[in-house]
Design a protein around this motif. Structure first.
Motif, PDB file in Angstrom:
ATOM      1  N   UNK A 293      42.723  32.974  45.706  1.00  0.00           N
ATOM      2  CA  UNK A 293      42.564  31.948  44.675  1.00  0.00           C
ATOM      3  C   UNK A 293      43.081  32.454  43.333  1.00  0.00           C
ATOM      4  N   UNK A 294      42.727  33.672  42.961  1.00  0.00           N
ATOM      5  CA  UNK A 294      43.137  34.206  41.664  1.00  0.00           C
ATOM      6  C   UNK A 294      44.652  34.398  41.594  1.00  0.00           C
ATOM      7  N   UNK A 295      45.260  34.784  42.697  1.00  0.00           N
ATOM      8  CA  UNK A 295      46.717  34.938  42.714  1.00  0.00           C
ATOM      9  C   UNK A 295      47.400  33.595  42.476  1.00  0.00           C
ATOM     10  N   UNK A 296      46.842  32.545  43.055  1.00  0.00           N
ATOM     11  CA  UNK A 296      47.392  31.208  42.829  1.00  0.00           C
ATOM     12  C   UNK A 296      47.229  30.808  41.362  1.00  0.00           C
ATOM     13  N   UNK A 297      46.130  31.198  40.740  1.00  0.00           N
ATOM     14  CA  UNK A 297      45.939  30.909  39.326  1.00  0.00           C
ATOM     15  C   UNK A 297      47.007  31.571  38.480  1.00  0.00           C
ATOM     16  N   UNK A 298      47.356  32.817  38.780  1.00  0.00           N
ATOM     17  CA  UNK A 298      48.434  33.489  38.054  1.00  0.00           C
ATOM     18  C   UNK A 298      49.732  32.706  38.155  1.00  0.00           C
ATOM     19  N   UNK A 299      50.060  32.254  39.358  1.00  0.00           N
ATOM     20  CA  UNK A 299      51.306  31.525  39.571  1.00  0.00           C
ATOM     21  C   UNK A 299      51.309  30.177  38.856  1.00  0.00           C
ATOM     22  N   UNK A 300      50.134  29.585  38.678  1.00  0.00           N
ATOM     23  CA  UNK A 300      50.013  28.304  37.983  1.00  0.00           C
ATOM     24  C   UNK A 300      49.896  28.464  36.472  1.00  0.00           C
ATOM     25  N   UNK A 301      49.654  29.692  35.996  1.00  0.00           N
ATOM     26  CA  UNK A 301      49.449  29.895  34.568  1.00  0.00           C
ATOM     27  C   UNK A 301      48.060  29.511  34.097  1.00  0.00           C
ATOM     28  N   UNK A 302      47.060  29.661  34.976  1.00  0.00           N
ATOM     29  CA  UNK A 302      45.671  29.383  34.619  1.00  0.00           C
ATOM     30  C   UNK A 302      44.947  30.705  34.401  1.00  0.00           C
ATOM     31  N   UNK A 303      44.541  30.961  33.163  1.00  0.00           N
ATOM     32  CA  UNK A 303      43.899  32.226  32.809  1.00  0.00           C
ATOM     33  C   UNK A 303      42.505  32.307  33.419  1.00  0.00           C
ATOM     34  N   UNK A 304      42.061  33.524  33.696  1.00  0.00           N
ATOM     35  CA  UNK A 304      40.766  33.791  34.314  1.00  0.00           C
ATOM     36  C   UNK A 304      39.758  34.198  33.250  1.00  0.00           C
ATOM     37  N   UNK A 305      38.889  33.272  32.874  1.00  0.00           N
ATOM     38  CA  UNK A 305      37.810  33.554  31.920  1.00  0.00           C
ATOM     39  C   UNK A 305      36.612  34.020  32.745  1.00  0.00           C
ATOM     40  N   UNK A 306      36.551  35.336  33.041  1.00  0.00           N
ATOM     41  CA  UNK A 306      35.647  35.897  34.042  1.00  0.00           C
ATOM     42  C   UNK A 306      34.298  36.239  33.416  1.00  0.00           C
ATOM     43  N   UNK A 307      33.275  35.441  33.735  1.00  0.00           N
ATOM     44  CA  UNK A 307      31.922  35.699  33.253  1.00  0.00           C
ATOM     45  C   UNK A 307      31.204  36.573  34.283  1.00  0.00           C
ATOM     46  N   UNK A 308      30.755  37.746  33.843  1.00  0.00           N
ATOM     47  CA  UNK A 308      30.216  38.736  34.771  1.00  0.00           C
ATOM     48  C   UNK A 308      28.728  38.551  35.061  1.00  0.00           C
ATOM     49  N   UNK A 309      28.026  37.734  34.260  1.00  0.00           N
ATOM     50  CA  UNK A 309      26.607  37.454  34.501  1.00  0.00           C
ATOM     51  C   UNK A 309      26.215  36.292  33.610  1.00  0.00           C
ATOM     52  N   UNK A 310      24.978  35.825  33.744  1.00  0.00           N
ATOM     53  CA  UNK A 310      24.501  34.733  32.898  1.00  0.00           C
ATOM     54  C   UNK A 310      23.118  35.054  32.355  1.00  0.00           C
TER      55      UNK A 310
END
Length: 618
Positions: A293-310
């Motif tokens: 999924x993340x690799x596809x995001x790179x190809x689409x130009x969708x940045x990963x705003x990765x929240x590590x906890x809540x």
């Protein structure tokens, strides 16, 4: 491709059997697979033969082994952590055991790269050994090289524009193009990864979401957005989530906000481990599916705003301290996903952690991340005049003030309860961070009352006009770097954690992109800053490079005087709701009131809507 390379000298190899028999001497490891497009920015994958282990082996493959690979191109080098990959095809096979060990590397230079790979073993070595060992301290050492071509002219997304990097400015920069990045992101559902076709994923008793089947996302309405040639795993799995990303990209949304761990949190349905409470054993097949999924995001130009906890679970790991489990959590995230190009590591949603704890997290992440991805944190809301559950009256101030100037922190991820405060709050942290000689990239990542956010297109209480003025343009006209749009609510269909169909906000994606296109197409916005003091009306915003270009956001029914510099200026109008072209001046909408001052009002008398006005030196 498969390569065999000789390794000089006799090197120890420890298999699982040899571990149990005090480690025997064998032939050195000569086998590895080298795979990739071999183009700048696109990942190179190195897969090595190593000890045969499993996710649950007595010798923990996540803690008690450490794969480090040093990549060198001339005077430029990066030491990248690797990880246990089971059989090397776990996304498809579901394997939990094997002898494959892997590293993924994103080359930022064309030319010849050499690598030195070391696999080490020892108690907790994965979180303790972050530099290359002495030759005799490794189970094996492998050397090799490969050639990287320049950027692929047909590449898409971040493979074309390059990694997002912090460059001591208000905006992240695309490393290949040098362009500043303005985020226009999807901010819900926070449990985007609670997808029914990921291995080991189930509802573990989180908030009630009755509109979701078995409490998990399926994104059924987006299966039709999946295209031939798009990635899948297993037996045709992943079409819903990949299709959802395709839809986001078709609407030019360029960032996604999601949690990678919400065990004991609102959703209680996303974790990287083999079970919610087994925090040192990672689910290899699930993480390989995330990687798809993340690799596809790179190809689409969708940045990963990765929240590590809540906020509900930020003491799950080591009671909030930087202990063994937390270090391993960060190490696995960096090793498996650090090669992605649009990553922002967010230390926690609505954080409860102290500034000292946050600094310890950030310092450790910066130490182990070879790509120096920006680091962010998200604040609790400020509710004027109330104290929430013993929290301070101003949790934004309490969280962020001690981080000003800190070398390992770049992005305040703001949550604003009162959207009328967005403009001044964004401006406040831009100015304070600049004074501390470490300018921040200020993101707006959650807005309004938790139950509202940004409504659907068809909602009876549709709030697009207000959000457009206060949060979208209010943030950007202060110098903010962009927003993630939170949906509001919990169990309402297509709101926050129950969100399944992103088309329900189709009109909002267009409105929010109008603003991004205006800034990118018409302004040197990276050279501009807030100049509200040049206006006579406090309801309006001014963003300017003085004496050259002025932009005024004028709410409906308002008018204002603007002080400008000497010289001849042109004037044009822009409809932020409809977007499109700049409109030339008409008989109404502006007039000179005195030297170096103009009065601005609605374009051609259309006072029922907001206007953006551009005054530029000819």
């Amino acid at each position: 491709m498969f390569y065999q390379r000789p390794v000089p000298g006799l090197i120890l190899i420890c298999t699982l059997l040899s571990v149990l028999t005090n480690c025997q001497r064998t032939e050195p490891n000569q086998n590895f697979e080298l795979d990739g497009p071999f183009k700048k920015w696109q990942p190179v994958t190195l897969t090595f033969d190593g000890p045969e282990v499993s996710e649950t082996a007595v010798k923990n493959p996540f803690l008690d082994y450490s794969l480090l690979v040093k990549f060198t191109n001339g005077n430029h080098s990066k030491t990248v952590p690797g990880y246990f990959a089971a059989d090397g095809h776990a996304a498809d096979t579901g394997a939990d055991s094997g002898n494959k060990w892997r590293v993924k590397f994103a080359p930022d230079l064309a030319g010849k790269w050499r690598f030195e790979a070391f696999l080490m073993e020892g108690k907790n070595i994965a979180i303790e050994q972050h530099t290359l060992p002495g030759r005799n301290d490794a189970i094996w050492e492998v050397n090799g090289d490969f050639e990287i071509a320049p950027v692929d002219s047909t590449a898409t997304g971040f493979y074309k524009t390059g990694k997002l990097a912090y460059t001591e400015d208000r905006y992240l920069e695309e490393c290949e193009t040098g362009a500043p990045f303005l985020k226009n992101g999807v901010g819900s559902p926070e449990n985007f990864l609670a997808f029914h076709e990921f291995d080991g994923t189930f509802d573990n008793g989180g908030a009630d979401t009755p509109t979701l089947e078995e409490g998990l996302h399926r994104y059924t309405d987006h299966i039709a957005d999946w295209k031939d040639g798009d990635p899948l795993w297993g037996e045709e799995k992943g079409k819903g989530i990949i299709g959802a990303l395709n839809y986001m990209a078709s609407k030019e949304m360029n960032s996604l906000y999601f949690l990678v761990m919400n065990e004991h949190g609102d959703g209680n349905d996303v974790w990287p481990w083999i079970a919610p409470d087994v925090q040192t054993r990672y689910d290899v097949s699930k993480l390989e599916q995330w990687e798809t999924v993340f690799t596809h995001m790179d190809a689409l130009g969708i940045a990963m705003n990765v929240f590590t906890q809540e906020t509900e679970n930020d003491t799950i790991l080591n009671k909030g301290e930087l202990g063994l489990e937390r270090k391993l959590f960060y190490k696995e995230l960096v090793a498996r996903f650090g090669h992605h190009l649009g990553v922002v590591w967010n230390l926690g949603e609505e954080t409860n952690r102290t500034p000292e704890q946050l600094k310890s997290y950030a310092s450790y992440l910066r130490r182990i991340d070879p790509y120096d991805h920006p680091i962010a944190v998200h604040n609790h809301v400020r509710v004027t005049g109330k104290r929430m559950e013993g929290r301070p009256l101003d949790p934004i101030k309490e969280t962020l003030t001690p981080l000003l100037g800190y070398k390992n922190f770049e992005i305040p991820s703001l949550q604003m309860f009162d959207t009328t405060e967005v403009h001044k709050e964004v401006l406040k942290w831009i100015d304070l961070s600049k004074k501390k000689k470490k300018p921040w990239v200020v993101y707006l990542d959650e807005i309004g009352h938790w139950d509202i956010g940004v409504t659907t297109d068809s909602a009876a209480n549709n709030n697009y006009a207000a959000v457009m003025r206060s949060s979208l343009w209010g943030s950007l006209m202060a110098g903010g770097a962009g927003t993630s749009w939170y949906f509001g609510g919990l169990d309402t269909p297509n709101n926050d954690m129950a969100a399944e169909n992103f088309r329900t906000r189709d009109r909002w994606w267009a409105i929010s992109n109008n603003a991004r296109h205006f800034f990118q197409d018409h302004l040197p916005f990276w050279e501009m800053r807030s100049h509200d003091g040049l206006l006579s009306n406090k309801e309006a915003y001014c963003f300017a490079k003085k004496d050259e270009i002025y932009v005024v956001y004028l709410p409906k029914g308002e008018r204002t005087d603007l002080q400008i510099g000497d010289g001849a200026y042109s004037i044009a109008f822009y409809d932020p709701l409809k977007g499109g072209m700049l409109l030339d001046k008409q008989n109404e909408g502006w007039k000179i009131t005195r030297p170096n001052s103009v009065e601005l009002s609605a374009y051609n008398g259309q006072t029922e809507r907001d206007w953006v006005i551009v005054i530029a030196k000819k």
